[in-house]
Scaffold this active site. Structure first.
Site, PDB file in Angstrom:
ATOM      1  CG  HIS A 182      -1.745   1.218   1.368  1.00 50.99           C
ATOM      2  ND1 HIS A 182      -1.868   1.929   2.553  1.00 50.99           N
ATOM      3  CD2 HIS A 182      -2.504   1.866   0.448  1.00 50.99           C
ATOM      4  CE1 HIS A 182      -2.683   2.964   2.343  1.00 50.99           C
ATOM      5  NE2 HIS A 182      -3.085   2.940   1.089  1.00 50.99           N
TER       6      HIS A 182
HETATM    7 CA    CA Z   1       0.360  -0.347  -4.278  1.00 59.17          CA
END
Ligand code: CA
Ligand code: ZLM
Ligand code: ZN
Length: 396
Positions: A182
Site C-alpha cells: 500500500h
Molecule cells: Ca500499491
C-alpha cells in the site's frame, strides 16, 4: 543502434545516478539498489538511450527535502552513521531506523537518499518545464517514508516531493501505485487535499502483510467537509491475482479516476514486487500485465504530464526486465524478445524461468511456483463498484 528512431509525439526523459545504484542496505536485506544497474544495462543494450534524453541527476539539497520532511528528521538522517556507538537506541526508534530492521543505517545512506530523491525532483521539473512529456526515475518510488520517520525500506518520500513540485504548476495530480504494498506515505501526505487523488493497488491483509493500511473504506477524512474526503482510493487484493483479472481491474478503476478527476499530471509508481516470482510478493503477474498498466496510463496521458517511477521489486532480474520493457513502452519502441548478446551481467538474466534469456518470460508456463488465486469474480466486481461509488463525489 538497433535501429530505434525517436518516436513522434512523446518526449521521454530518463533520470538516474550511477552512484545511487552502488549502495547496500546490508547482508541479505531484500532491497538491492544494484537492480537499477541491471535495469540500466538492459535499457542501454537495447539502445533505448537513443530514443530518450538521459539525465544524470544531482543529489537533492537539504532545503529541497525539507519541502516535505521535518528538519529534525533530516538532520538526524544526515548525521547518523553505522559505526556511531553513542547513538541512542531510542532515537533509532523515533525515526524508524534500526539494525536488523527494514530501514538499517548503512554506509552512504544519506547520499543514497539525496540521489534517488534528486532524480524524482529533477524528473518532475523536466515535466514542468515541458522538456519532457514522460519522465522516468526507476530509482525512486519509495512510498512508505513519512514526514518524520523512515518506514518499509523508504527513508525519503521522493514521490511526495515530486508531486509537490508538480502542484506548483498544475491544479490536480493523480497518483497511481501498482507496487504490491500500500502506498501509505503518499496517501497520508495528501490525505486532506482534493488536489491529489491517490489510488493504490496492493495486497491487503492487516494481520500479516505490511503496512496493514489501504482497506477499501480508507477513502479520505471521514469529516465530509474536509476537501480530502473521497480522494484516497484503495484496491485491496489477496494472493495470486492473475494477468486478466489485474488488467481488467486496473483499466476499470484507473480509467474511471482519470476520467472523473481529470488530472493535469499523473505519477505512476511501478513497484515490481507485484510480479510473479517476487521474493516478497505473492501475485502471479507477468511482465506483460505489469507493463500493460504503464501503457494504459500512457495512452490516457495525452496532454497530461506523466512521471513514471520505480518502487519495490525483490527478484532483480525480473525487476530489470519489467522496467526495461516499460521504458520501451514509454518511448514507443518494440523490443525483440531475445536478450542482446553483449549485455553486461548477461548471466544474471539466465534462468530456467525465462527459457534461458528472454525479455518476456511467460510466468504461466514456467518453473516459478504459482500462488493460489484467492479472488473470485464477485470480489473483483465489488472492488470496481467501490471505486465507482467514491468517484460519484468527484467532479472536475
Ligand atoms: Ca500499491
Ligand atoms: N522486520 N534483512 C516494502 C517494505 C516491506 C515489518 C517484519 C524486519 C521484510 C524483510 C530486513 C536482513 C516497498 C514488515 C520485518 C526484519 C518488522 C518487510 C533485513 C527480510 C529482511 O532478511 C532481511 C537482516 C528484512 C526485511 C525481509 N520487511 C519483508 N517485508 C516489510 C516492509 C517496500 O516495496 O513497498 C517500496 C520500496 N516489513 O513486514 C516487520 C513487520 C521488521
Ligand atoms: Zn512493495
Amino acid at each position: 543502434a538497433n535501429g530505434i528512431e525517436r518516436p513522434k509525439g512523446y518526449n521521454v526523459s530518463f533520470h538516474f545516478n550511477s552512484k545511487a545504484e552502488q549502495h547496500h542496505f546490508g547482508q541479505s536485506h531484500p532491497m538491492k539498489p544494484w537492480r537499477l544497474t541491471l535495469t540500466k544495462q538492459l535499457v542501454l543494450s537495447y539502445g533505448l538511450q537513443f530514443a530518450m534524453d538521459i539525465f544524470e541527476t544531482l543529489p537533492a539539497t537539504m532545503d529541497q527535502l525539507a519541502a516535505f520532511h521535518s528538519r529534525d528528521y533530516l538532520e538526524y538522517l544526515s548525521r547518523i552513521t553505522p559505526d556511531q556507538s553513542e547513538v541512542i537506541a531510542n532515537n533509532f526508534k523515533i525515526f524508524g531506523l534500526g539494525p536488523e530492521g527494514d530501514c538499517p543505517v548503512f554506509d552512504g545512506m544519506w547520499d543514497y537518499c539525496r540521489l534517488y530523491s534528486g532524480a524524482s525532483i529533477d524528473a518532475a521539473r523536466n515535466l514542468i518545464s515541458n522538456q519532457a512529456d514522460i519522465a522516468i526515475n526507476w530509482s525512486g518510488g519509495l512510498h512508505h517514508a513519512m514526514k518524520k520517520w523512515a518506514s518499509g525500506f523508504c527513508y525519503i518520500n521522493d514521490i511526495v516531493l515530486a508531486i509537490q513540485q508538480l502542484l506548483t504548476v498544475v491544479p490536480r495530480v493523480l497518483y497511481v501505485d501498482i507496487d504490491i504494498h500500500h502506498g501509505d506515505g503518499v496517501q497520508h501526505a495528501f490525505w486532506s487535499t482534493d488536489r491529489v487523488m491517490t489510488l493504490s493497488y496492493h495486497k491487503f491483509d492487516p494481520e500479516t502483510f505490511f503496512p496493514g493500511t489501504g482497506g477499501k473504506d480508507e477513502t479520505g477524512p471521514k469529516n465530509l467537509v474536509n476537501p480530502g474526503a473521497h480522494y484516497s482510493l484503495n484496491v485491496p487484493l489477496h494472493d495470486g491475482i492473475d494477468d486478466a483479472q489485474y488488467e481488467d481491474l486496473f483499466d476499470h478503476c484507473t480509467g474511471a479516476c482519470i476520467e472523473k478527476f481529470n488530472p493535469q499530471a499523473i505519477v505512476l509508481q511501478c513497484g515490481a514486487d507485484s510480479l510473479g516470482g517476487d521474493r516478497l510478493g505473492k501475485f502471479n503477474l507477468n511482465i506483460k500485465a505489469h507493463g500493460h498498466c504503464v501503457d494504459f496510463v500512457k495512452r490516457r496521458s495525452h496532454n497530461r504530464r506523466l512521471l513514471v517511477i520505480g518502487g519495490g521489486g525483490y527478484t532483480p532480474r525480473n525487476v530489470a526486465r519489467a522496467w526495461c520493457h516499460e521504458t520501451s513502452l514509454c518511448v514507443g519502441a518494440t523490443l525483440r524478445n531475445q536478450l542482446p548478446a553483449h549485455i553486461p551481467y548477461r548471466q544474471a538474466f539466465m534462468s530456467a524461468e525465462n527459457g534461458g534469456g528472454e525479455l518476456y518470460p511467460n510466468l504461466s508456463h514456467i518453473t516459478t511456483r504459482r500462488h493460489e488465486n484467492k479472488h473470485d469474480k464477485g470480489y473483483l466486481e465489488s472492488l470496481k463498484k467501490n471505486i465507482d461509488e467514491q468517484l460519484k463525489y468527484v467532479e472536475n
